[in-house]
Design a protein around this motif. Structure first.
Motif, PDB file in Angstrom:
ATOM      1  N   VAL A  38     -10.296  -1.206   0.780  1.00 16.40           N
ATOM      2  CA  VAL A  38      -8.885  -1.625   0.836  1.00 16.40           C
ATOM      3  C   VAL A  38      -8.250  -1.573  -0.548  1.00 16.40           C
ATOM      4  CG1 VAL A  38      -7.337  -3.567   1.323  1.00 16.40           C
ATOM      5  CG2 VAL A  38      -9.190  -3.024   2.913  1.00 16.40           C
ATOM      6  N   LEU A  39      -8.959  -2.060  -1.545  1.00 14.06           N
ATOM      7  CA  LEU A  39      -8.420  -2.036  -2.903  1.00 14.06           C
ATOM      8  C   LEU A  39      -8.075  -0.614  -3.341  1.00 14.06           C
ATOM      9  CD1 LEU A  39     -10.815  -4.580  -4.656  1.00 14.06           C
ATOM     10  CD2 LEU A  39      -8.349  -4.869  -4.375  1.00 14.06           C
ATOM     11  N   LEU A  40      -8.951   0.330  -3.023  1.00 16.61           N
ATOM     12  CA  LEU A  40      -8.737   1.709  -3.444  1.00 16.61           C
ATOM     13  C   LEU A  40      -7.643   2.398  -2.633  1.00 16.61           C
ATOM     14  CD1 LEU A  40     -12.445   2.787  -3.989  1.00 16.61           C
ATOM     15  CD2 LEU A  40     -10.699   2.601  -5.763  1.00 16.61           C
ATOM     16  N   LEU A  41      -7.605   2.162  -1.338  1.00 15.59           N
ATOM     17  CA  LEU A  41      -6.683   2.892  -0.468  1.00 15.59           C
ATOM     18  C   LEU A  41      -5.279   2.296  -0.437  1.00 15.59           C
ATOM     19  CD1 LEU A  41      -8.934   3.753   2.631  1.00 15.59           C
ATOM     20  CD2 LEU A  41      -8.258   5.243   0.743  1.00 15.59           C
ATOM     21  N   GLU A  42      -5.175   0.981  -0.507  1.00 15.09           N
ATOM     22  CA  GLU A  42      -3.874   0.328  -0.320  1.00 15.09           C
ATOM     23  C   GLU A  42      -3.220  -0.101  -1.627  1.00 15.09           C
ATOM     24  OE1 GLU A  42      -3.960  -2.773   2.603  1.00 15.09           O
ATOM     25  OE2 GLU A  42      -5.137  -1.587   4.036  1.00 15.09           O
ATOM     26  N   GLY A  43      -3.965  -0.111  -2.716  1.00 11.15           N
ATOM     27  CA  GLY A  43      -3.398  -0.570  -3.982  1.00 11.15           C
ATOM     28  C   GLY A  43      -2.429   0.426  -4.591  1.00 11.15           C
ATOM     29  N   ARG A  44      -1.452  -0.113  -5.309  1.00 15.20           N
ATOM     30  CA  ARG A  44      -0.479   0.706  -6.022  1.00 15.20           C
ATOM     31  C   ARG A  44      -0.606   0.535  -7.536  1.00 15.20           C
ATOM     32  NH1 ARG A  44       4.666  -1.396  -2.440  1.00 15.20           N
ATOM     33  NH2 ARG A  44       4.032  -0.515  -0.411  1.00 15.20           N
ATOM     34  N   ALA A  45      -0.803  -0.718  -7.966  1.00 16.68           N
ATOM     35  CA  ALA A  45      -0.923  -1.005  -9.397  1.00 16.68           C
ATOM     36  C   ALA A  45      -2.307  -0.606  -9.896  1.00 16.68           C
ATOM     37  CB  ALA A  45      -0.678  -2.488  -9.653  1.00 16.68           C
ATOM     38  N   LEU A  46      -2.436  -0.464 -11.208  1.00 13.28           N
ATOM     39  CA  LEU A  46      -3.727  -0.156 -11.806  1.00 13.28           C
ATOM     40  C   LEU A  46      -4.563  -1.409 -12.062  1.00 13.28           C
ATOM     41  CD1 LEU A  46      -2.748   2.647 -14.359  1.00 13.28           C
ATOM     42  CD2 LEU A  46      -3.635   2.877 -12.026  1.00 13.28           C
ATOM     43  N   PHE A  47      -4.002  -2.572 -11.745  1.00 16.13           N
ATOM     44  CA  PHE A  47      -4.661  -3.866 -11.924  1.00 16.13           C
ATOM     45  C   PHE A  47      -4.550  -4.584 -10.584  1.00 16.13           C
ATOM     46  CE2 PHE A  47      -4.917  -7.376 -15.461  1.00 16.13           C
ATOM     47  CZ  PHE A  47      -6.200  -7.666 -15.061  1.00 16.13           C
ATOM     48  N   ARG A  48      -5.642  -4.607  -9.796  1.00 14.01           N
ATOM     49  CA  ARG A  48      -5.595  -5.053  -8.402  1.00 14.01           C
ATOM     50  C   ARG A  48      -6.545  -6.211  -8.162  1.00 14.01           C
ATOM     51  NH1 ARG A  48      -6.073   1.156  -5.926  1.00 14.01           N
ATOM     52  NH2 ARG A  48      -4.391   2.005  -7.241  1.00 14.01           N
ATOM     53  N   GLY A  49      -6.033  -7.273  -7.558  1.00 15.46           N
ATOM     54  CA  GLY A  49      -6.843  -8.433  -7.269  1.00 15.46           C
ATOM     55  C   GLY A  49      -7.231  -8.515  -5.811  1.00 15.46           C
ATOM     56  N   SER A  50      -8.463  -8.927  -5.546  1.00 17.72           N
ATOM     57  CA  SER A  50      -8.880  -9.253  -4.187  1.00 17.72           C
ATOM     58  C   SER A  50      -8.284 -10.601  -3.783  1.00 17.72           C
ATOM     59  CB  SER A  50     -10.405  -9.308  -4.098  1.00 17.72           C
ATOM     60  OG  SER A  50     -10.973  -8.045  -4.344  1.00 17.72           O
ATOM     61  N   PHE A  51      -8.273 -10.873  -2.495  1.00 14.88           N
ATOM     62  CA  PHE A  51      -7.796 -12.145  -1.954  1.00 14.88           C
ATOM     63  C   PHE A  51      -9.009 -13.071  -1.885  1.00 14.88           C
ATOM     64  CE2 PHE A  51      -5.916 -14.595   1.787  1.00 14.88           C
ATOM     65  CZ  PHE A  51      -4.990 -15.258   1.005  1.00 14.88           C
ATOM     66  N   VAL A  52      -9.011 -14.124  -2.703  1.00 11.64           N
ATOM     67  CA  VAL A  52     -10.212 -14.932  -2.915  1.00 11.64           C
ATOM     68  C   VAL A  52     -10.217 -16.132  -1.967  1.00 11.64           C
ATOM     69  CG1 VAL A  52     -11.694 -16.013  -4.632  1.00 11.64           C
ATOM     70  CG2 VAL A  52     -10.080 -14.235  -5.336  1.00 11.64           C
ATOM     71  N   VAL A  53     -10.999 -16.032  -0.900  1.00 10.67           N
ATOM     72  CA  VAL A  53     -11.094 -17.064   0.126  1.00 10.67           C
ATOM     73  C   VAL A  53     -12.289 -17.969  -0.179  1.00 10.67           C
ATOM     74  CG1 VAL A  53     -11.493 -17.464   2.598  1.00 10.67           C
ATOM     75  CG2 VAL A  53      -9.977 -15.608   1.850  1.00 10.67           C
ATOM     76  N   ALA A  54     -12.151 -19.254   0.108  1.00  6.10           N
ATOM     77  CA  ALA A  54     -13.214 -20.217  -0.186  1.00  6.10           C
ATOM     78  C   ALA A  54     -14.429 -19.980   0.708  1.00  6.10           C
ATOM     79  CB  ALA A  54     -12.700 -21.639  -0.002  1.00  6.10           C
ATOM     80  N   ARG A  55     -15.588 -19.955   0.114  1.00  2.74           N
ATOM     81  CA  ARG A  55     -16.816 -19.800   0.904  1.00  2.74           C
ATOM     82  C   ARG A  55     -17.049 -21.009   1.791  1.00  2.74           C
ATOM     83  NH1 ARG A  55     -21.415 -16.673  -2.627  1.00  2.74           N
ATOM     84  NH2 ARG A  55     -22.538 -17.001  -0.690  1.00  2.74           N
ATOM     85  N   GLU A  56     -16.571 -22.178   1.370  1.00  4.09           N
ATOM     86  CA  GLU A  56     -16.802 -23.413   2.138  1.00  4.09           C
ATOM     87  C   GLU A  56     -15.849 -23.566   3.323  1.00  4.09           C
ATOM     88  OE1 GLU A  56     -17.357 -24.290  -2.344  1.00  4.09           O
ATOM     89  OE2 GLU A  56     -16.006 -23.128  -1.053  1.00  4.09           O
ATOM     90  N   ASP A  57     -14.710 -22.847   3.299  1.00 11.30           N
ATOM     91  CA  ASP A  57     -13.681 -23.016   4.327  1.00 11.30           C
ATOM     92  C   ASP A  57     -12.818 -21.758   4.359  1.00 11.30           C
ATOM     93  OD1 ASP A  57     -11.570 -23.666   5.973  1.00 11.30           O
ATOM     94  OD2 ASP A  57     -10.990 -25.484   4.894  1.00 11.30           O
ATOM     95  N   GLU A  58     -13.002 -20.922   5.369  1.00 11.36           N
ATOM     96  CA  GLU A  58     -12.295 -19.639   5.419  1.00 11.36           C
ATOM     97  C   GLU A  58     -10.806 -19.796   5.708  1.00 11.36           C
ATOM     98  OE1 GLU A  58     -14.136 -16.555   7.686  1.00 11.36           O
ATOM     99  OE2 GLU A  58     -16.162 -17.085   7.013  1.00 11.36           O
ATOM    100  N   GLY A  59     -10.360 -21.000   5.973  1.00 11.92           N
ATOM    101  CA  GLY A  59      -8.932 -21.237   6.149  1.00 11.92           C
ATOM    102  C   GLY A  59      -8.222 -21.559   4.841  1.00 11.92           C
ATOM    103  N   ARG A  60      -8.988 -21.653   3.743  1.00  5.32           N
ATOM    104  CA  ARG A  60      -8.421 -21.988   2.444  1.00  5.32           C
ATOM    105  C   ARG A  60      -8.800 -20.919   1.428  1.00  5.32           C
ATOM    106  NH1 ARG A  60      -4.815 -25.834   3.051  1.00  5.32           N
ATOM    107  NH2 ARG A  60      -5.102 -26.467   0.873  1.00  5.32           N
ATOM    108  N   THR A  61      -7.994 -20.792   0.407  1.00  3.84           N
ATOM    109  CA  THR A  61      -8.362 -19.916  -0.691  1.00  3.84           C
ATOM    110  C   THR A  61      -9.095 -20.721  -1.758  1.00  3.84           C
ATOM    111  OG1 THR A  61      -6.182 -20.230  -1.724  1.00  3.84           O
ATOM    112  CG2 THR A  61      -6.471 -18.301  -0.295  1.00  3.84           C
ATOM    113  N   ALA A  62      -9.922 -20.034  -2.533  1.00  2.00           N
ATOM    114  CA  ALA A  62     -10.679 -20.714  -3.583  1.00  2.00           C
ATOM    115  C   ALA A  62      -9.771 -21.177  -4.706  1.00  2.00           C
ATOM    116  CB  ALA A  62     -11.766 -19.783  -4.122  1.00  2.00           C
ATOM    117  N   PHE A  63      -8.661 -20.456  -4.914  1.00  2.00           N
ATOM    118  CA  PHE A  63      -7.673 -20.778  -5.946  1.00  2.00           C
ATOM    119  C   PHE A  63      -6.287 -20.637  -5.317  1.00  2.00           C
ATOM    120  CE2 PHE A  63     -11.233 -18.359  -7.708  1.00  2.00           C
ATOM    121  CZ  PHE A  63     -11.789 -19.278  -8.582  1.00  2.00           C
TER     122      PHE A  63
END
Length: 299
Positions: free
Chosen positions: A103-128
């Motif tokens: 997804v990062l390679l195919l859908e990204g536009r910028a040269l600096f791309r972040g993944s969506f960081v989901v909490a391992r303890e709760d998939e309904g929340r993000t880690a940050f």
């Protein structure tokens, strides 16, 4: 020949987490062309595990623990010098979902791309927390995804869990600042990139899993504005948080914002005034000695 990707994974004494991370990285629907593990002088059997279970992985073993900042500095430098086009960065406690790199390679536009960081303890929340378009921040996955139906958060990302960075950004921005060691090196690098007008984005469909942020947060409200003061129960780690925040507030965010932050720290953590004073002195010493190798000078 397409562009080549090197996954750079920094580890220290967490071989079980590293094993999970490597298995997920090597099982990607679009696997990286090369995997580089930067071992911060682990003593828990990590080198032996890597030799026995992952012989296809390159290992850069550092002579001493240089923290996350030193690990990413050395790993990014090695991958850049080896000529890779993209560097996929993560700590050993990051667990990428199977399609994250694709997804990062195919859908990204910028040269600096972040993944969506989901909490391992709760998939309904993000880690940050992530910004919403109305100026607030949220850690609720559904709310964030609803706010960005196109799956793209422009101008923002979290380093380093699953960040994809092009070598052109390394040339322009440089490498992480080793001297920060831990807690804040990722913020300094993002602020440095923003200062150089680097386009960045987070792709919400490029999911990686990571533990909740281990810093405790004290939230102080001023009307509609909230100031967040991170801290840690361990005085050594709290010192690093304070020193590194003083450094990047002074360098990138302005003296007035730094003065307010220092005042609030003094008011809300009176038992650690001595630690705060030491952190301020250390930050100003640091500001006179830093360098960012590979950084292209402007002008």
């Amino acid at each position: 020949m397409g562009e080549r990707v090197c996954a750079v994974i920094v580890t220290y004494n967490r071989k079980e987490l590293l094993r999970e991370c490597l298995q997920a990285v090597l099982s990607q629907t679009r696997p990286p062309d090369h995997v580089l593990v930067v071992d911060n002088a682990s003593t828990d059997g990590t080198p032996e595990m890597l030799r026995e279970e992952f012989p296809q992985v390159e290992v850069l073993r550092l002579p001493e623990n240089q923290g996350g900042a030193g690990g990413f500095h050395e790993g990014m430098k090695r991958a850049y010098e080896q000529g890779f086009d993209w560097l996929w960065l993560m700590d050993d406690d990051t667990l990428p979902s199977p399609r994250a790199l694709e997804v990062l390679l195919l859908e990204g536009r910028a040269l600096f791309r972040g993944s969506f960081v989901v909490a391992r303890e709760d998939e309904g929340r993000t880690a940050f927390p992530y910004p919403l378009k109305e100026g607030n921040f949220s850690s609720a996955v559904e709310e964030i995804e609803r706010g960005y139906p196109d799956g793209r958060i422009e101008g923002f990302l979290h380093l380093f869990p699953g960040t994809l960075i092009h070598r052109a950004i390394v040339e322009k921005v440089g490498l992480p600042l080793k001297a920060l060691f831990l807690w804040g090196d990722e913020m300094e690098y993002r602020l440095r990139a923003q200062k150089k007008a680097v386009d960045m984005e987070t792709l919400t469909r490029a999911v990686v899993y990571h533990p909740f942020d281990r810093q405790s947060i004290k939230r102080i409200r001023f009307g509609k504005r909230t100031v967040q003061l991170p801290f840690h129960k361990d005085p050594c780690r709290h010192f690093l948080i304070l020193r590194n925040q003083v450094y990047f507030y002074h360098k990138y965010l302005g003296s007035s914002r730094l003065a307010l932050r220092l005042l609030l720290y003094a008011l809300f953590f009176p038992s650690r005034l001595g630690l705060l004073f030491k952190a301020i002195l250390a930050a100003y010493r640091l500001s006179g000695t830093n360098s960012h190798p590979l950084e292209r000078k402007e002008g």
